[in-house]
Design a protein around this motif. Structure first.
Motif, mmCIF file in Angstrom:
data_model
loop_
_atom_site.group_PDB
_atom_site.id
_atom_site.type_symbol
_atom_site.label_atom_id
_atom_site.label_comp_id
_atom_site.label_asym_id
_atom_site.label_seq_id
_atom_site.Cartn_x
_atom_site.Cartn_y
_atom_site.Cartn_z
ATOM 1 N N ILE A 1 6.448 6.646 6.110
ATOM 2 C CA ILE A 1 6.877 5.775 5.023
ATOM 3 C C ILE A 1 8.382 5.837 4.851
ATOM 4 C CG2 ILE A 1 6.519 7.562 3.260
ATOM 5 C CD1 ILE A 1 5.524 5.245 1.458
ATOM 6 N N ASP A 2 8.929 4.678 4.584
ATOM 7 C CA ASP A 2 10.342 4.629 4.265
ATOM 8 C C ASP A 2 10.462 4.783 2.760
ATOM 9 O OD1 ASP A 2 12.853 1.996 4.349
ATOM 10 O OD2 ASP A 2 12.922 4.088 3.741
ATOM 11 N N LYS A 3 10.783 5.959 2.325
ATOM 12 C CA LYS A 3 10.744 6.249 0.892
ATOM 13 C C LYS A 3 11.815 5.514 0.111
ATOM 14 C CE LYS A 3 10.979 10.629 1.541
ATOM 15 N NZ LYS A 3 10.898 10.532 3.003
ATOM 16 N N SER A 4 12.790 4.988 0.836
ATOM 17 C CA SER A 4 13.849 4.275 0.133
ATOM 18 C C SER A 4 13.295 3.058 -0.606
ATOM 19 C CB SER A 4 14.921 3.825 1.116
ATOM 20 O OG SER A 4 14.356 2.932 2.040
ATOM 21 N N GLY A 5 12.122 2.574 -0.171
ATOM 22 C CA GLY A 5 11.567 1.368 -0.793
ATOM 23 C C GLY A 5 10.677 1.661 -1.984
ATOM 24 N N SER A 6 10.489 2.929 -2.324
ATOM 25 C CA SER A 6 9.530 3.219 -3.378
ATOM 26 C C SER A 6 10.055 2.796 -4.745
ATOM 27 C CB SER A 6 9.198 4.710 -3.392
ATOM 28 O OG SER A 6 10.331 5.434 -3.743
ATOM 29 N N SER A 7 9.127 2.308 -5.571
ATOM 30 C CA SER A 7 9.542 1.856 -6.897
ATOM 31 C C SER A 7 9.069 2.856 -7.941
ATOM 32 C CB SER A 7 8.967 0.481 -7.171
ATOM 33 O OG SER A 7 7.580 0.570 -7.219
ATOM 34 N N SER A 8 9.463 2.656 -9.152
ATOM 35 C CA SER A 8 9.155 3.669 -10.139
ATOM 36 C C SER A 8 8.220 3.195 -11.243
ATOM 37 C CB SER A 8 10.453 4.157 -10.767
ATOM 38 O OG SER A 8 11.163 3.056 -11.245
ATOM 39 N N SER A 9 8.440 1.993 -11.739
ATOM 40 C CA SER A 9 7.688 1.554 -12.902
ATOM 41 C C SER A 9 6.273 1.189 -12.509
ATOM 42 C CB SER A 9 8.384 0.351 -13.517
ATOM 43 O OG SER A 9 7.540 -0.309 -14.387
ATOM 44 N N CYS A 10 5.405 2.173 -12.443
ATOM 45 C CA CYS A 10 4.108 1.886 -11.861
ATOM 46 C C CYS A 10 2.951 2.341 -12.710
ATOM 47 C CB CYS A 10 3.981 2.575 -10.504
ATOM 48 S SG CYS A 10 3.877 4.349 -10.678
ATOM 49 N N CYS A 11 3.208 3.186 -13.629
ATOM 50 C CA CYS A 11 2.084 3.941 -14.163
ATOM 51 C C CYS A 11 1.550 3.349 -15.458
ATOM 52 C CB CYS A 11 2.484 5.393 -14.361
ATOM 53 S SG CYS A 11 2.926 6.120 -12.786
ATOM 54 N N LEU A 12 0.235 3.520 -15.612
ATOM 55 C CA LEU A 12 -0.419 3.019 -16.807
ATOM 56 C C LEU A 12 0.067 3.780 -18.031
ATOM 57 C CD1 LEU A 12 -4.091 2.848 -15.574
ATOM 58 C CD2 LEU A 12 -2.626 0.927 -16.104
ATOM 59 N N THR A 13 0.366 3.036 -19.026
ATOM 60 C CA THR A 13 0.746 3.706 -20.261
ATOM 61 C C THR A 13 -0.293 3.332 -21.316
ATOM 62 O OG1 THR A 13 2.179 1.837 -20.629
ATOM 63 C CG2 THR A 13 3.215 3.861 -19.876
ATOM 64 N N ASN A 14 -1.060 4.288 -21.710
ATOM 65 C CA ASN A 14 -2.128 3.995 -22.656
ATOM 66 C C ASN A 14 -1.655 4.069 -24.097
ATOM 67 O OD1 ASN A 14 -4.348 3.461 -20.971
ATOM 68 N ND2 ASN A 14 -4.349 5.625 -20.425
ATOM 69 N N PHE B 1 0.834 -1.207 0.000
ATOM 70 C CA PHE B 1 0.000 0.000 0.000
ATOM 71 C C PHE B 1 0.867 1.255 0.000
ATOM 72 C CE2 PHE B 1 -3.236 -2.992 1.575
ATOM 73 C CZ PHE B 1 -4.350 -2.576 0.855
ATOM 74 N N GLU B 2 1.867 1.249 0.863
ATOM 75 C CA GLU B 2 2.664 2.474 1.009
ATOM 76 C C GLU B 2 3.512 2.757 -0.221
ATOM 77 O OE1 GLU B 2 4.599 2.328 4.805
ATOM 78 O OE2 GLU B 2 2.717 2.764 5.824
ATOM 79 N N THR B 3 3.967 1.704 -0.886
ATOM 80 C CA THR B 3 4.736 1.910 -2.109
ATOM 81 C C THR B 3 3.845 2.476 -3.202
ATOM 82 O OG1 THR B 3 6.216 0.112 -1.530
ATOM 83 C CG2 THR B 3 6.228 0.790 -3.820
ATOM 84 N N LEU B 4 2.614 1.972 -3.267
ATOM 85 C CA LEU B 4 1.685 2.498 -4.274
ATOM 86 C C LEU B 4 1.393 3.977 -3.995
ATOM 87 C CD1 LEU B 4 -0.202 2.123 -6.699
ATOM 88 C CD2 LEU B 4 -1.939 1.255 -5.130
ATOM 89 N N ILE B 5 1.180 4.313 -2.731
ATOM 90 C CA ILE B 5 0.902 5.710 -2.377
ATOM 91 C C ILE B 5 2.114 6.587 -2.714
ATOM 92 C CG2 ILE B 5 0.399 7.292 -0.465
ATOM 93 C CD1 ILE B 5 -1.187 4.891 0.815
ATOM 94 N N SER B 6 3.280 6.064 -2.391
ATOM 95 C CA SER B 6 4.508 6.794 -2.699
ATOM 96 C C SER B 6 4.659 6.974 -4.218
ATOM 97 C CB SER B 6 5.696 6.022 -2.114
ATOM 98 O OG SER B 6 6.890 6.597 -2.519
ATOM 99 N N ASP B 7 4.328 5.932 -4.971
ATOM 100 C CA ASP B 7 4.401 6.013 -6.439
ATOM 101 C C ASP B 7 3.460 7.095 -6.968
ATOM 102 O OD1 ASP B 7 6.267 4.026 -6.639
ATOM 103 O OD2 ASP B 7 4.847 2.446 -7.182
ATOM 104 N N MET B 8 2.241 7.149 -6.414
ATOM 105 C CA MET B 8 1.276 8.159 -6.873
ATOM 106 C C MET B 8 1.797 9.555 -6.572
ATOM 107 S SD MET B 8 -2.443 6.549 -5.929
ATOM 108 C CE MET B 8 -2.132 6.436 -4.184
#
Ligand code: GTP
Ligand code: MG
Length: 209
Positions: free
Chosen positions: A196-209, A164-171
């Protein structure tokens, strides 16, 4: 942080996936640190509010837990409206729930915000002895569809908070990246604060239409 109206960013996340994969259990574990063996199938939708602090900013997220049962599909589509994050859930012991992901993802792409972040979650990792979906095929699917992926267990709590927290961080980082703020304004209820520990956030998350 209290449950007042004081926040810098507001996001909406929708939990989708077949019935029984553990969407409600994941949300219950995340929001109240509880797990029930006997969960009732969700009817319609339920939601809760979470507050996070990222980079000193107050980030509020409304999480919508939708019904996976076929009979609610028509209304589920409505719940994607203004969603900036999607948690796509399958059960690692039910291959059919994994095969359904293409359909859930295509729905998300049609009805959620075009730049919504998506995390794919293989739940019930505690039942690895009953696994029918390999990590490899899941990773392959995630890569092909450009979504984040991880396995969780609502029962033993592993990766639940992180998902959950990674998704929130990604947004949050996606909004910063685009240099615009979410314009969604959603009625809010109770909340809790987590760091949140931001060090764990990932990047490749977003929808590409
Ligand atoms: P719908 O509301 O019908 O869409 O289902 P759901 O996806 O919300 O599933 P729910 O959370 O109701 O869980 C279904 C069943 O799976 C329940 O009996 C849960 O106890 C069980 N369950 C959920 N998560 C886990 C998990 O991580 N491990 C195990 N072993 N069981 C789980
Ligand atoms: Mg449910």
């Amino acid at each position: 942080m209290n449950s007042d109206d004081n926040y810098d960013y507001i996001f909406k996340v929708v939990l989708v996936g077949d019935s029984g994969v553990g969407k409600s259990s994941l949300l219950k574990q995340f929001s109240s640190r509880e797990f029930k063996q006997e969960m009732k199938a969700t009817i319609g939708v339920e939601f809760s509010i979470h507050n996070l602090e990222i980079d000193g900013k107050k980030v509020r997220t409304q999480i919508w837990d939708t019904a996976g049962q076929e009979r609610y599909r028509a209304i589920t589509n409505l719940y994607y409206r203004k969603a900036t994050g999607v948690l796509l859930v399958y059960d690692i012991t039910a291959h059919s729930s994994f095969r359904s992901l293409s359909r859930w993802l295509s729905e998300a792409r049609s009805y959620a915000e075009p730049d919504a972040c998506v995390t794919m979650v293989g739940n019930k990792s505690d039942l690895r002895h009953l696994r029918t979906v390999t990590r490899l095929e899941a990773e392959d699917f995630a890569k092909k569809n450009d979504v984040s992926f991880l396995e969780t267990s609502a029962l033993d709590t592993s990766n639940v908070e992180y998902a959950f927290e990674t998704l929130i961080s990604d947004m949050y980082h996606s909004v910063l990246f685009r240099g615009s703020e979410s314009d969604s304004r959603i009625a809010d209820e109770s909340s809790r604060s987590v760091n949140i520990d931001k060090s764990g956030s990932s990047s490749s998350c977003c929808l590409t239409n």
